[in-house]
Design a protein around this motif. Structure first.
Motif, mmCIF file in Angstrom:
data_model
loop_
_atom_site.group_PDB
_atom_site.id
_atom_site.type_symbol
_atom_site.label_atom_id
_atom_site.label_comp_id
_atom_site.label_asym_id
_atom_site.label_seq_id
_atom_site.Cartn_x
_atom_site.Cartn_y
_atom_site.Cartn_z
ATOM 1 N N LEU A 198 0.867 -1.224 -0.018
ATOM 2 C CA LEU A 198 -0.111 0.239 -0.045
ATOM 3 C C LEU A 198 0.843 1.113 -0.063
ATOM 4 C CD1 LEU A 198 -2.791 -0.737 2.575
ATOM 5 C CD2 LEU A 198 -2.965 -1.094 0.112
ATOM 6 N N SER A 199 1.747 1.334 0.854
ATOM 7 C CA SER A 199 2.615 2.412 0.913
ATOM 8 C C SER A 199 3.897 2.122 1.705
ATOM 9 C CB SER A 199 2.104 3.699 1.762
ATOM 10 O OG SER A 199 2.849 4.825 1.634
ATOM 11 N N THR A 212 -0.951 9.607 1.322
ATOM 12 C CA THR A 212 -0.051 10.329 0.379
ATOM 13 C C THR A 212 0.086 9.673 -1.021
ATOM 14 O OG1 THR A 212 1.025 11.321 2.219
ATOM 15 C CG2 THR A 212 2.294 11.169 0.069
ATOM 16 N N THR A 213 0.183 8.138 -0.643
ATOM 17 C CA THR A 213 0.207 7.294 -1.869
ATOM 18 C C THR A 213 -1.003 7.103 -2.640
ATOM 19 O OG1 THR A 213 0.439 5.380 -0.695
ATOM 20 C CG2 THR A 213 2.388 6.413 -1.559
ATOM 21 N N GLN A 214 -2.255 6.820 -1.858
ATOM 22 C CA GLN A 214 -3.415 6.482 -1.906
ATOM 23 C C GLN A 214 -4.575 7.309 -1.426
ATOM 24 O OE1 GLN A 214 -4.242 2.037 -2.788
ATOM 25 N NE2 GLN A 214 -2.235 1.777 -2.287
ATOM 26 N N PRO A 215 -4.652 8.699 -1.852
ATOM 27 C CA PRO A 215 -5.555 9.454 -1.353
ATOM 28 C C PRO A 215 -6.840 9.227 -1.141
ATOM 29 C CG PRO A 215 -4.048 10.689 -3.051
ATOM 30 C CD PRO A 215 -3.922 9.276 -3.331
ATOM 31 N N SER A 216 -7.676 8.273 -1.863
ATOM 32 C CA SER A 216 -9.126 7.954 -2.190
ATOM 33 C C SER A 216 -9.172 6.473 -1.560
ATOM 34 C CB SER A 216 -9.587 7.841 -3.444
ATOM 35 O OG SER A 216 -8.717 6.775 -4.242
ATOM 36 N N PHE A 217 -7.846 5.985 -0.506
ATOM 37 C CA PHE A 217 -8.279 4.611 0.056
ATOM 38 C C PHE A 217 -9.503 4.561 0.873
ATOM 39 C CE2 PHE A 217 -7.498 1.428 3.137
ATOM 40 C CZ PHE A 217 -7.048 0.389 2.371
ATOM 41 N N ASP A 218 -10.254 3.331 0.629
ATOM 42 C CA ASP A 218 -11.261 3.116 1.475
ATOM 43 C C ASP A 218 -11.014 2.538 2.881
ATOM 44 O OD1 ASP A 218 -13.731 2.848 2.542
ATOM 45 O OD2 ASP A 218 -14.379 1.344 1.102
ATOM 46 N N GLU A 260 4.343 10.491 -9.817
ATOM 47 C CA GLU A 260 3.288 11.424 -10.668
ATOM 48 C C GLU A 260 1.918 11.379 -10.324
ATOM 49 O OE1 GLU A 260 4.178 11.096 -14.732
ATOM 50 O OE2 GLU A 260 6.163 12.124 -14.710
ATOM 51 N N SER A 261 1.459 10.240 -10.013
ATOM 52 C CA SER A 261 0.126 10.077 -9.541
ATOM 53 C C SER A 261 -0.179 10.283 -8.139
ATOM 54 C CB SER A 261 -0.139 8.339 -9.577
ATOM 55 O OG SER A 261 0.492 7.639 -8.770
ATOM 56 N N LEU A 262 0.648 10.730 -7.470
ATOM 57 C CA LEU A 262 0.456 11.309 -5.778
ATOM 58 C C LEU A 262 -0.311 12.690 -6.058
ATOM 59 C CD1 LEU A 262 3.644 10.391 -4.340
ATOM 60 C CD2 LEU A 262 1.504 9.046 -4.424
ATOM 61 N N SER A 263 -1.197 12.916 -5.157
ATOM 62 C CA SER A 263 -1.870 14.204 -4.964
ATOM 63 C C SER A 263 -1.149 14.940 -3.909
ATOM 64 C CB SER A 263 -3.369 13.768 -4.730
ATOM 65 O OG SER A 263 -4.161 15.027 -4.467
ATOM 66 N N LEU A 264 -0.382 15.966 -4.133
ATOM 67 C CA LEU A 264 0.310 16.540 -3.150
ATOM 68 C C LEU A 264 -0.943 17.329 -2.581
ATOM 69 C CD1 LEU A 264 3.362 17.995 -4.855
ATOM 70 C CD2 LEU A 264 3.016 16.330 -3.188
#
Length: 380
Positions: free
Chosen positions: A26-27, A87-93, A223-227
């Protein structure tokens, strides 16, 4: 509130065979030396880079971390796990997760079930439990989170061996932690654990600071990370965290990670000894390094995936009890306002569960993640 003695364990057994399935990375993050508590996400484990010949290694000395997350961030030891995850998975449930824990807590429960299997007497242990929205948080509690090994003491060569046979990929790193998920029994787990190293190429270094205004170009892996989402975790709702987050490193796949064990050559390290630890983190590779008077021959990196699968099959009785024991513990905690402390007491050979006071395990802004609705998949 409640007690569970070892003599009662025969009554606990999960109804079907159990296995760890669907293990996923996951991270990850590294702790680094800094004035404020600072993690680097995703960071990197140290690269396995052994000397080409036999090497003398100094004995361990100086500061050694037992539980670095609490030592560096005592207010909220679980916060780095969640910050790295979002940080790596902003929409993680997070609502889909039943248990969030350090590997160490599960190792202790498994040791309680199979005490004596590794040849050592079981020592007292403690961890705290909080249940929020049906997700249980297990927070590791140690009598001491770090220790200082004096020059006149001997505690082996493990830490110095890692320094000599691996190469840090993150400047100032003092330890790499992985966050993985898997299914065990009928529950979904998120497990944090420290990783000794990995096999492969050096990572490409790219840096970005979430806390500051620096916007260095990130690698394609980042690049896919959402700062914006990451920044909001620590800055929204008027909440300020002491935890500083930097983006640097590159995700190393789970199948490249390894565990390192050292010992004097006359005492072989068996798979049975290391299997519980490796199984709980699904680490596929093992280095068994033997020394004579501190002199190590270059050891081999072994793929122990099949060995661990065999161990899982051969230890079904204890693993089914582990699944049932976790269910039993959570049932008790729910009857105690969802907050409790679990202790193993040698006198009576039992687990004692009692009410837990004090502050919550996470800062307020992280509890909001249980309220967030998962992002629906894009329609075709």
């Amino acid at each position: 509130m409640a007690e569970i003695s070892r003599s009662e364990l025969h009554k606990l057994e999960f109804p079907t065979a159990v296995a760890i399935t669907n293990a996923k990375h996951l991270s990850s993050y590294n702790w680094i030396e800094a004035k404020s508590p600072t993690i680097v996400v995703p960071g990197s484990p140290a690269l396995w880079d052994p000397p080409s010949r036999s090497t003398r290694v100094n004995k361990d000395s100086g500061l050694v971390y037992i539980n670095q997350n609490t030592a560096r961030h005592p207010d909220f030891p679980l916060e780095p796990l969640f910050i790295a995850l979002y940080t790596t998975q902003p929409s993680f449930d997070i609502l889909s997760t039943d248990v969030v824990t350090d590997r160490n807590n599960l190792r202790k429960l498994l040791a309680f079930i199979g005490a004596g299997d590794e040849g050592d007497a079981l020592k007292p242990f403690t961890f705290d439990i909080e249940i929020h929205k049906n997700t249980a948080l297990f927070s590791r509690a140690e009598a001491s989170n770090q220790e200082f090994i004096r020059p006149d003491e001997f505690r082996g060569f493990g830490h110095e061996f890692e320094k000599a046979y691996t190469r840090n990929q993150i400047d100032g790193s003092t330890g790499h932690h992985r966050v993985i998920s898997y299914r065990f029994g009928d529950m979904e787990f998120i497990v944090r654990h420290e990783t000794d190293g990995y096999v492969g190429e050096s990572v490409k270094r790219h840096r970005s600071s979430i806390e500051g205004n620096q916007t260095d170009e990130l690698s394609s892996a980042l690049e896919s990370l959402s700062l914006a989402s990451s920044s909001s975790l620590t800055n929204s709702h008027g909440i300020s965290s002491r935890l500083v987050v930097r983006q640097e490193g590159q995700t190393v796949p789970l199948n490249s990670t390894l565990e390192i064990k050292t010992r004097v050559f006359r005492k072989p390290i068996s798979i049975q000894e290391v299997a519980p630890q490796i199984w709980l983190s699904q680490t596929p590779k093992l280095v068994r390094a033997y020394h004579q008077g501190g002199i190590f021959q270059t050891p081999q990196v072994e793929d122990v995936t099949q060995d661990i699968q065999r161990w899982q099959t051969q230890n079904q009785a204890n693993l089914r009890r582990l699944a049932a024991l976790i269910h039993k513990i959570l049932e008790i905690v729910k009857r105690c306002n969802n907050r409790a402390t679990l202790r193993y007491v040698c006198d009576g050979d039992k687990l004692v569960i009692s009410p837990l006071g004090g502050r919550k395990m996470l800062p307020d802004h992280l509890y909001l993640k249980w309220e967030a609705k998962p992002t629906p998949p894009n329609s075709a």
